[in-house]
Structures are given as structure tokens and as C-alpha cells.
Write a protein that holds these residues in place. Structure first.
Motif, PDB file in Angstrom:
ATOM      1  N   GLN A 249      22.218   4.132  32.728  1.00 12.75           N
ATOM      2  CA  GLN A 249      21.976   4.312  34.161  1.00 12.75           C
ATOM      3  C   GLN A 249      23.295   4.352  34.929  1.00 12.75           C
ATOM      4  O   GLN A 249      23.548   3.551  35.833  1.00 12.75           O
ATOM      5  N   ARG A 250      24.154   5.286  34.528  1.00 16.58           N
ATOM      6  CA  ARG A 250      25.427   5.488  35.212  1.00 16.58           C
ATOM      7  C   ARG A 250      25.358   6.795  36.001  1.00 16.58           C
ATOM      8  O   ARG A 250      24.793   7.787  35.521  1.00 16.58           O
ATOM      9  N   PRO A 251      25.950   6.819  37.210  1.00 17.36           N
ATOM     10  CA  PRO A 251      25.872   8.024  38.040  1.00 17.36           C
ATOM     11  C   PRO A 251      26.352   9.279  37.326  1.00 17.36           C
ATOM     12  O   PRO A 251      25.708  10.332  37.399  1.00 17.36           O
ATOM     13  N   GLU A 252      27.496   9.197  36.610  1.00 18.41           N
ATOM     14  CA  GLU A 252      28.034  10.410  35.987  1.00 18.41           C
ATOM     15  C   GLU A 252      27.102  10.960  34.919  1.00 18.41           C
ATOM     16  O   GLU A 252      27.024  12.177  34.703  1.00 18.41           O
ATOM     17  N   SER A 253      26.349  10.089  34.257  1.00 16.20           N
ATOM     18  CA  SER A 253      25.414  10.535  33.220  1.00 16.20           C
ATOM     19  C   SER A 253      24.174  11.167  33.843  1.00 16.20           C
ATOM     20  O   SER A 253      23.752  12.264  33.461  1.00 16.20           O
ATOM     21  N   MET A 254      23.584  10.479  34.825  1.00 16.33           N
ATOM     22  CA  MET A 254      22.367  10.980  35.458  1.00 16.33           C
ATOM     23  C   MET A 254      22.644  12.223  36.298  1.00 16.33           C
ATOM     24  O   MET A 254      21.787  13.101  36.420  1.00 16.33           O
ATOM     25  N   HIS A 255      23.838  12.316  36.879  1.00 19.79           N
ATOM     26  CA  HIS A 255      24.143  13.472  37.720  1.00 19.79           C
ATOM     27  C   HIS A 255      24.182  14.774  36.912  1.00 19.79           C
ATOM     28  O   HIS A 255      23.806  15.840  37.428  1.00 19.79           O
ATOM     29  N   LEU A 256      24.637  14.711  35.680  1.00 18.88           N
ATOM     30  CA  LEU A 256      24.627  15.904  34.834  1.00 18.88           C
ATOM     31  C   LEU A 256      23.194  16.375  34.585  1.00 18.88           C
ATOM     32  O   LEU A 256      22.881  17.568  34.687  1.00 18.88           O
ATOM     33  N   LEU A 257      22.298  15.437  34.266  1.00 21.78           N
ATOM     34  CA  LEU A 257      20.888  15.782  34.060  1.00 21.78           C
ATOM     35  C   LEU A 257      20.268  16.281  35.358  1.00 21.78           C
ATOM     36  O   LEU A 257      19.480  17.236  35.361  1.00 21.78           O
ATOM     37  N   ASP A 258      20.613  15.623  36.469  1.00 26.29           N
ATOM     38  CA  ASP A 258      20.072  16.044  37.764  1.00 26.29           C
ATOM     39  C   ASP A 258      20.491  17.470  38.107  1.00 26.29           C
ATOM     40  O   ASP A 258      19.699  18.254  38.647  1.00 26.29           O
ATOM     41  N   ALA A 259      21.748  17.819  37.804  1.00 30.82           N
ATOM     42  CA  ALA A 259      22.239  19.162  38.118  1.00 30.82           C
ATOM     43  C   ALA A 259      21.458  20.222  37.351  1.00 30.82           C
ATOM     44  O   ALA A 259      21.052  21.247  37.916  1.00 30.82           O
ATOM     45  N   ALA A 260      21.226  19.966  36.056  1.00 28.45           N
ATOM     46  CA  ALA A 260      20.436  20.916  35.259  1.00 28.45           C
ATOM     47  C   ALA A 260      19.004  20.986  35.777  1.00 28.45           C
ATOM     48  O   ALA A 260      18.417  22.070  35.892  1.00 28.45           O
ATOM     49  N   GLY A 261      18.444  19.829  36.116  1.00 25.36           N
ATOM     50  CA  GLY A 261      17.075  19.801  36.634  1.00 25.36           C
ATOM     51  C   GLY A 261      16.949  20.479  37.983  1.00 25.36           C
ATOM     52  O   GLY A 261      15.959  21.148  38.269  1.00 25.36           O
ATOM     53  N   GLN A 262      17.973  20.319  38.847  1.00 29.51           N
ATOM     54  CA  GLN A 262      17.925  20.943  40.171  1.00 29.51           C
ATOM     55  C   GLN A 262      17.899  22.463  40.068  1.00 29.51           C
ATOM     56  O   GLN A 262      17.189  23.126  40.827  1.00 29.51           O
ATOM     57  N   LEU A 263      18.672  23.021  39.153  1.00 29.68           N
ATOM     58  CA  LEU A 263      18.625  24.470  38.956  1.00 29.68           C
ATOM     59  C   LEU A 263      17.214  24.883  38.536  1.00 29.68           C
ATOM     60  O   LEU A 263      16.680  25.888  39.019  1.00 29.68           O
ATOM     61  N   GLY A 264      16.602  24.091  37.664  1.00 33.99           N
ATOM     62  CA  GLY A 264      15.249  24.387  37.220  1.00 33.99           C
ATOM     63  C   GLY A 264      14.248  24.351  38.352  1.00 33.99           C
ATOM     64  O   GLY A 264      13.393  25.236  38.477  1.00 33.99           O
ATOM     65  N   VAL A 265      14.351  23.344  39.221  1.00 29.45           N
ATOM     66  CA  VAL A 265      13.362  23.221  40.291  1.00 29.45           C
ATOM     67  C   VAL A 265      13.573  24.308  41.347  1.00 29.45           C
ATOM     68  O   VAL A 265      12.604  24.818  41.938  1.00 29.45           O
TER      69      VAL A 265
END
Length: 442
Positions: free
Chosen positions: A74-90
């Protein structure tokens, strides 16, 4: 003096390894559970969200905390990478939703669709605002404006999920029925109004509840809509026409992706949610009459089967079902879920009856419009990102999305089963299946 800029260091080897592992595990689990959900007669989004639930704080963390902390720290740099990929998807998913909106259907259904949609928006919106005022302060973000939270809750409970509704009707063989067409038409109006409401409320969350700021947000929204209609529409049509000619249309998916992302950039620059711009551009692409479904198939496949499941699995990571063990969270969840279901049913039913539709038709509309699915999850993620929702309230709103999506199909089956099939519906079914329309007897 060295004026050359120092190159940005690339992503570290270990960080890249963990990112790829996380994507592989999340996406693989989402695909497996999504297919299982379909086999059980449920929307695939239920399984995809459950992938995050299984791998997140609801299950994996309590059972194997050390492994969970290593796999998904649960570190920002780890979750932010997943969030970026997910945001493109959404963004692509919302853009594709906009492409599939049939504005002609809304015009044809006219009065009935508007009445059903109005009832289905106003009643649950008012219910959401009222229930938000009753939520214990312990479940709210510290310092959040209660008015903004209440308005956001109203938006979250009043939306419908057009992609889930359309897929449910298609899977049940009801899209050709008059009631299926009316549900889709009302959902289109519902979706458009819901996105516009979200843009205003999200702007209020970032600028505060000040009259001039709210008015400026509305002006920005109107300006963007006007620009989309007068400038964006002809520009999108020309770009799509050019891409269709260049390289035998192979660049159409890339051009559509660029347009959707730039639309998201425009709305985000105006302090609105990025998904608003993606949705508007999707509508422009769909109404342009230029790209055919075959050329857009690669974009749809990539967004729907890869990027969107990754987004929902990532969204599921933020669901904490262990919070429901606390009495105030469990009671709030029951209250919010009840208001969401009853409000949507009552509003859509009242609108249908006002439009002179029968009892079973009105019940079918209430059941179909109740499905929140994809859209509510996206809105919940927006609330979490803007700091409006706590993890507990986020979990409750996502639960509403899951429960209402699951209950839509059996209720639709029960109510539509009481309606006779008309000749017009049989003709429409034959045409949708690829058969010829019957010749007129006149």
C-alpha cells in the motif's frame, strides 16, 4: 555551465518487475472470476470487482498479511502505476459507452423516455441527499463539506449503468422488445444527466461550495458542450474520415483513442472530471456516422476485455468488507442500499405511469434502470480520489453497484414474462438477427 537537462531515470528494475506481476495477477484473477460470474448468470463486473476483493484487505490481507504486503504494497508509487493503467481503461470504456448512445432512439422514445429518466433521477437523487445527511460523522472524511458529500451521494444513487443494462438485455434476448428499447432510451437520458451532474459536484468538491465557483463550473460545462457541438463535431468527423481512408482504416482505433484522451484532458483542465470529456467525445464519435463497428472492434476488445477488468480489479482492492463488521457501517450500508433500490424503482415506476405505460412495463423499467454497475463504480472511484469518500463509504457505494446489477436480471425476467410479444417486436428481432425485414402489405 551545463544547460543540458539530466535525463529522467527509468522505472527501476524491481519496480517494473512488481508492476508486471501485479498486472498479471490482478488481470488474470479478474478474467477468471469474470467468466465464472457469467457462467452463474451474473454481470462480469461482479467477478472483476471480486478479484480485487479476494486480493485486497477484505480477504488476502487478513489471511496472509505478509504475502499481501509483498504482492500489493500500500505505497503510493505502487498503487499509482496500477491507477494510471486503470484510468486509461476507464476513459476508453466511458468513451465506448458514449459511442453506443443512440440519440435517435431518445428522440423517437421522446416523452416516455424523458419521464422515466426524470423520475429515475429525481427520486433517488433526493433520497441520496437525505440519507447522506443521516450518515454518522465517523464515516465521513475529516473536514469534508457535508453539502458536497450529500450532493455526491445523490449523484451516486441516481445514475444507471447503460453498458450493464444493454448487456443484460442482450444476454436475456430482450433488446428487441419495446420495453427493452425504452429501457435503453431512458438509460441514455439518465447517463447524460448523471455525467453532467457529476461534473458540477466534482467541481464543487475541488473549489468549495461558493456561488461564483459553482456558477463558473456550470459555465465551463456549457462552454464545453457548445464547443463540442459547434467545433468538435465537424472536427471529429473530418479526422475519422481521414483515418478511414489512410492505411485502409487501420488507424481508426488509434485516432479514436487520441480523441477520447484529449477530450478527457479538456474537461480535466476545466476542473471537471476527465471522464466527462471522454464521454462527450465518445458521443461525438458515435453520432458522426463515420467509423463502422468492424474498424472499432480492436479498440473495443482491448478496452472491454483487458483494460476495464484491470480497472475494476484495482477498484476492488479498495473495498474493505471487514468494515461491515462494525454496526454503524453495516446499518449505513443497509440504509443506503434500501434507499438506492426503492428510490430508483419508485422514480422510474412513477415516470412510466405518468407516461401512460402499464403496471408490468413500469416494473420492468424500474428493474432495468436499477442496475448501477460500471458507472457507480467509476463514480465511487472519483469520490475516493477527490477525498469525498472514506473507505467505508466507498465500500458501501460499490456494494450498491454489485447488488443492483445482480438483481436486475431476475426482476426483468419476471416482469417482461407478463407482457405479450407484439408483431413489431418479432420484426425487430428478425432484423437484429440479420434477417430481412418483411415487405409492407400496402
Amino acid at each position: 555551465m551545463n544547460l543540458s537537462a539530466t535525463p529522467v531515470a527509468p522505472l527501476g528494475s524491481h519496480a517494473l518487475l512488481m508492476f508486471l506481476l501485479q498486472v498479471g495477477v490482478l488481470l488474470g484473477t479478474a478474467v477468471l472470476l469474470g467468466r465464472l460470474a457469467l457462467r452463474l448468470g451474473l454481470p462480469s463486473i461482479v467477478g472483476e470487482l471480486c478479484a480485487g476483493v479476494v486480493l485486497g484487505p477484505s480477504l488476502l490481507t487478513p489471511l496472509a498479511p505478509d504475502f499481501a504486503a509483498w504482492l500489493l504494497p500500500q505505497r503510493p508509487e505502487s498503487m499509482h502505476l496500477l491507477d494510471a493503467a486503470g484510468q486509461l481503461g476507464v476513459l476508453l470504456l466511458v468513451g465506448i459507452t458514449g459511442m453506443n448512445i443512440d440519440l435517435g432512439l431518445v428522440r423517437r422514445k421522446g416523452r416516455a423516455a424523458v419521464l422515466v429518466s426524470t423520475g429515475g433521477l429525481v427520486v433517488p437523487f433526493a433520497g441520496g441527499v437525505a440519507v447522506a445527511l443521516a450518515i454518522p460523522a465517523a464515516l465521513l472524511v475529516d473536514g469534508v463539506d457535508r453539502t458536497v458529500f450529500a450532493l455526491f451521494a445523490g449523484v451516486a444513487l441516481c445514475v444507471s449503468a447503460l453498458p450493464v443494462i444493454a448487456k443484460t438485455l442482450l444476454d436475456m434476448g430482450l433488446l428487441h422488445r419495446n420495453i427493452g428499447q425504452l429501457i435503453v432510451g431512458a438509460s441514455v437520458v439518465d447517463d447524460i444527466a448523471g455525467w453532467l451532474l457529476l461534473s458540477v459536484v466534482s467541481a464543487m468538491a475541488t473549489t468549495g461550495v461558493h456561488g461564483p465557483d459553482v456558477a463558473l463550473s456550470v459555465v465551463h460545462l456549457i462552454a464545453m458542450l457548445a464547443c463540442a457541438y459547434f467545433v468538435g463535431r465537424p472536427l471529429v468527423r473530418r479526422l475519422l474520415r481521414w483515418s478511414a481512408r489512410a492505411g485502409k482504416g487501420e488507424s481508426v482505433p488509434a485516432v479514436c483513442t487520441v480523441l477520447i484522451v484529449l477530450g478527457a484532458v479538456a474537461s480535466h483542465a476545466l476542473h471537471m472530471e476527465a471522464i466527462i470529456g471522454a464521454f462527450i467525445v465518445g458521443v461525438l464519435i458515435g453520432s458522426s456516422g463515420e467509423p463502422d463497428r468492424e474498424r472499432l472492434a480492436p479498440l473495443r476488445i482491448m478496452a472491454v476485455t483487458v483494460l476495464a477488468p484491470l480497472f475494476f480489479a484495482t477498484a476492488g482492492l479498495r473495498i474493505d468488507l471487514t468494515a461491515l463488521a462494525r454496526p454503524e457501517v453495516a446499518l449505513s450500508a443497509v440504509l443506503v442500499l434500501t434507499v438506492a433500490i426503492v428510490g430508483k424503482f419508485a422514480g422510474a415506476y412513477a415516470g412510466a405511469r405518468a407516461g401512460r405505460l402499464g403496471h408490468w412495463e413500469a416494473l420492468a423499467l424500474g428493474a432495468g434502470m436499477n442496475s448501477r454497475g460500471v458507472i457507480e463504480v467509476i463514480i465511487a472511484m472519483v469520490g475516493l480520489r477527490l477525498g469525498i469518500l472514506t473507505t467505508e463509504m466507498y465500500t458501501i457505494i460499490v456494494l450498491v453497484a454489485i447488488v443492483t446489477s445482480v438483481m436486475a436480471a431476475p426482476l426483468l425476467r419476471m416482469s417482461v414474462g407478463r407482457m405479450p410479444i407484439t408483431r413489431e417486436e418479432r420484426v425487430r428481432e428478425r432484423v437484429m438477427a440479420g434477417g430481412p425485414a418483411p415487405e409492407s402489405n400496402s
